[in-house]
Design a protein around this motif. Structure first.
Motif, PDB file in Angstrom:
ATOM      1  N   LEU A 343       0.841  -1.198   0.000  1.00 29.33           N
ATOM      2  CA  LEU A 343       0.000   0.000   0.000  1.00 29.33           C
ATOM      3  C   LEU A 343       0.874   1.244   0.000  1.00 29.33           C
ATOM      4  CD1 LEU A 343      -2.737  -1.001   2.603  1.00 29.33           C
ATOM      5  CD2 LEU A 343      -2.979  -0.917   0.107  1.00 29.33           C
ATOM      6  N   THR A 344       0.449   2.246  -0.743  1.00 28.60           N
ATOM      7  CA  THR A 344       1.127   3.542  -0.727  1.00 28.60           C
ATOM      8  C   THR A 344       0.534   4.407   0.380  1.00 28.60           C
ATOM      9  OG1 THR A 344      -0.430   4.589  -2.249  1.00 28.60           O
ATOM     10  CG2 THR A 344       1.425   3.377  -3.219  1.00 28.60           C
ATOM     11  N   ALA A 345       1.170   5.540   0.649  1.00 27.64           N
ATOM     12  CA  ALA A 345       0.667   6.451   1.684  1.00 27.64           C
ATOM     13  C   ALA A 345      -0.714   6.987   1.338  1.00 27.64           C
ATOM     14  CB  ALA A 345       1.644   7.607   1.870  1.00 27.64           C
ATOM     15  N   ALA A 346      -1.017   7.052   0.032  1.00 26.81           N
ATOM     16  CA  ALA A 346      -2.319   7.571  -0.397  1.00 26.81           C
ATOM     17  C   ALA A 346      -3.388   6.481  -0.444  1.00 26.81           C
ATOM     18  CB  ALA A 346      -2.178   8.226  -1.764  1.00 26.81           C
TER      19      ALA A 346
END
Length: 386
Positions: A343-346
Motif C-alpha cells: 500500500l502507498t501512503a495515499a
C-alpha cells in the motif's frame, strides 16, 4: 635447534596434508623462507621458517599432520645436522625424506582425490601424469584436457595400495569440513535468529548506475557488504571474536561471503571491506568466484572474517538461517529478491522489491534488541543507498 610446527590455518580442520617440501633436506633456510606447502580441506598454504638454519625433514610429502606437530627442524650448522642424523636422535616417529621412497609411488592430495572421484578420473590416469605429488590443479587440468565431465567413477581413486577396493574411502571432502564447522557451531554457540524485511528497489537501481560508473558488474551482495562494513562503528559487538567471556574488538571489517559454484561451499573473505568502494568489492567477489571454480583458495583467503554474509539468492528462496562461524559473533543471510504488492501512503497499491534479511547471532555477545537495531540500521542504508 628450532622446530618447524604445523600452524593453525583454519577452524575447519585439526589436521592437514603435507603436500610438498619447498626447501631441500640439508639446505640452508632463512627467516621468512617458504619451506613447505600444507593442504587443508579447502585450500593450500605455504608455511615459512621462523628462524635460520639447516633443514631436517621429519614428515614426508603426503603425510597427514596435526596442528602443532613438528614436521621439521632447523639446525645451527651442517655439523650439528649431520650429527643428529648420524646418531638417530630423531626417534622412531621421525620419517625419512620422501625422496627416499621407491620409484613409482605417487602422492595424491586429498583435494585432488576428491576432485578425481567427482570427475571420474582413475588412479592409473593420475599416476600417468608422471608427477611425484598430484594436486587438485593437476586433476582439473587433466579433466579439461580430456573433456571429462562430472560422473561417478568406475574405480575409486585411493592410491596404489587400495586400487580396486570399493570400500576404500577417497578421503575427506570439503563437505566434511563444512559438517565439522556446523557441528562445532551448534555445539558451542547459543544462537538466536531475527529477520527483517527490507525494500531493495532503490538499491537495485543504484547497483545498475554504479555498475556503469565502475565498469564492473555490481549487485545487491556488493551493496550489502559495503553497508554491513560501515556499521562497525555504531555496532562494534557484531564484529567481535568471542573468546570466553572476553571479546576482542575488530580493528577492521573483514566480511566472509559464501561462494558455491558447484565445487563445494567456501567462505572467502573480503578484507578491509569498510575501506573499499563498490567497484573494488565487486572485483574481489568476482575473483573469489573464479578461484572457487578452480578450487584454488589459499588458507589465508578463507580465514580472519569478522562477520559473515551468506548468499541464498536462488529464485524463490524466501528465508535462510545462516550458521554462526566459530570465532565470530553473527552471520547475516541474503535471500532472493521477490516482488510483492504494498500500500502507498495515499491508499493505492504498488509493486515493490523486497528481501527478508536474517541475522543469526551469539546470544552471549548480542541481545535481541541490539540485533533488531542493527538490522534496522542496515535496512535504512539499503533503502537509501545514495
Amino acid at each position: 635447534m628450532n622446530p618447524i610446527r604445523v600452524p593453525k590455518l583454519n577452524n575447519n580442520d585439526v589436521r592437514y596434508v603435507l603436500v610438498e617440501w619447498l626447501a631441500a633436506e640439508g639446505g640452508h633456510v632463512r627467516p621468512g623462507d617458504p619451506v613447505a606447502v600444507l593442504e587443508t580441506s579447502k585450500a593450500t598454504e605455504e608455511i615459512s621458517a621462523d628462524g635460520d638454519g639447516i633443514l631436517h625433514r621429519i614428515r614426508a610429502a603426503g603425510d597427514e599432520c596435526e596442528v602443532g606437530e613438528v614436521i621439521g627442524r632447523l639446525f645451527a650448522s651442517d655439523g650439528e645436522h649431520h650429527r643428529h642424523v648420524a646418531v638417530g636422535l630423531a626417534g622412531p616417529s621421525e620419517q625419512s625424506d620422501p625422496a627416499a621412497s621407491g620409484p613409482g609411488e605417487v602422492v595424491v592430495t586429498e583435494r585432488a582425490r576428491a576432485l578425481a572421484r567427482e570427475r571420474g578420473i582413475s588412479w592409473e590416469r593420475l599416476a600417468g601424469l608422471g608427477k611425484r605429488v598430484v594436486r587438485a590443479v593437476d586433476v582439473a587440468r587433466l579433466s579439461a584436457d580430456s573433456a571429462v565431465g562430472p560422473r561417478a567413477p568406475s574405480t575409486p581413486v585411493a592410491g596404489p595400495d587400495h586400487a580396486g577396493d570399493p570400500r576404500t574411502p577417497v578421503g575427506p571432502s570439503p563437505q566434511e569440513a563444512v559438517a565439522r564447522v556446523v557441528a562445532e557451531s551448534h555445539r558451542t554457540i547459543p544462537t538466536a535468529f531475527t529477520v527483517m524485511r527490507m525494500s531493495v528497489g532503490r538499491s537495485v537501481v543504484h547497483a545498475r548506475t554504479a555498475s556503469r560508473s565502475a565498469r564492473a558488474l555490481i549487485g545487491l551482495p556488493d551493496l550489502f557488504i559495503q553497508a554491513i562494513a560501515r556499521l562497525r562503528t555504531e555496532f562494534p559487538a557484531f564484529y567481535t571474536a568471542p573468546d570466553g567471556v572476553a571479546d576482542q574488538r575488530a580493528d577492521a571489517v573483514h566480511v566472509g561471503v559464501t561462494v558455491d559454484v558447484g565445487t563445494g561451499l567456501f567462505v572467502p573473505v573480503v578484507r578491509d571491506a569498510d575501506r573499499l568502494d563498490l567497484g573494488e568489492i565487486a572485483t574481489v567477489l568476482t575473483d573469489h568466484r573464479l578461484t572457487a571454480m578452480r578450487r584454488g583458495f589459499r588458507a589465508s583467503q578463507l580465514t580472519g572474517s569478522s562477520i559473515t554474509l551468506t548468499l541464498h539468492n536462488e529464485p524463490n528462496v524466501v528465508l535462510a538461517q545462516p550458521i554462526v562461524l566459530p570465532g565470530t559473533a553473527c552471520a547475516l543471510s541474503l535471500p532472493a529478491v521477490r516482488r510483492e504488492c504494498a500500500l502507498t501512503a495515499a491508499g493505492g497499491v504498488q509493486e515493490v522489491e523486497v528481501v527478508d534479511v536474517g541475522i543469526a547471532y551469539d546470544h552471549r555477545v548480542i541481545n535481541g534488541r541490539d540485533a533488531i537495531l542493527f538490522l534496522d540500521a542496515l535496512r535504512r542504508a539499503i533503502e537509501s543507498p545514495a
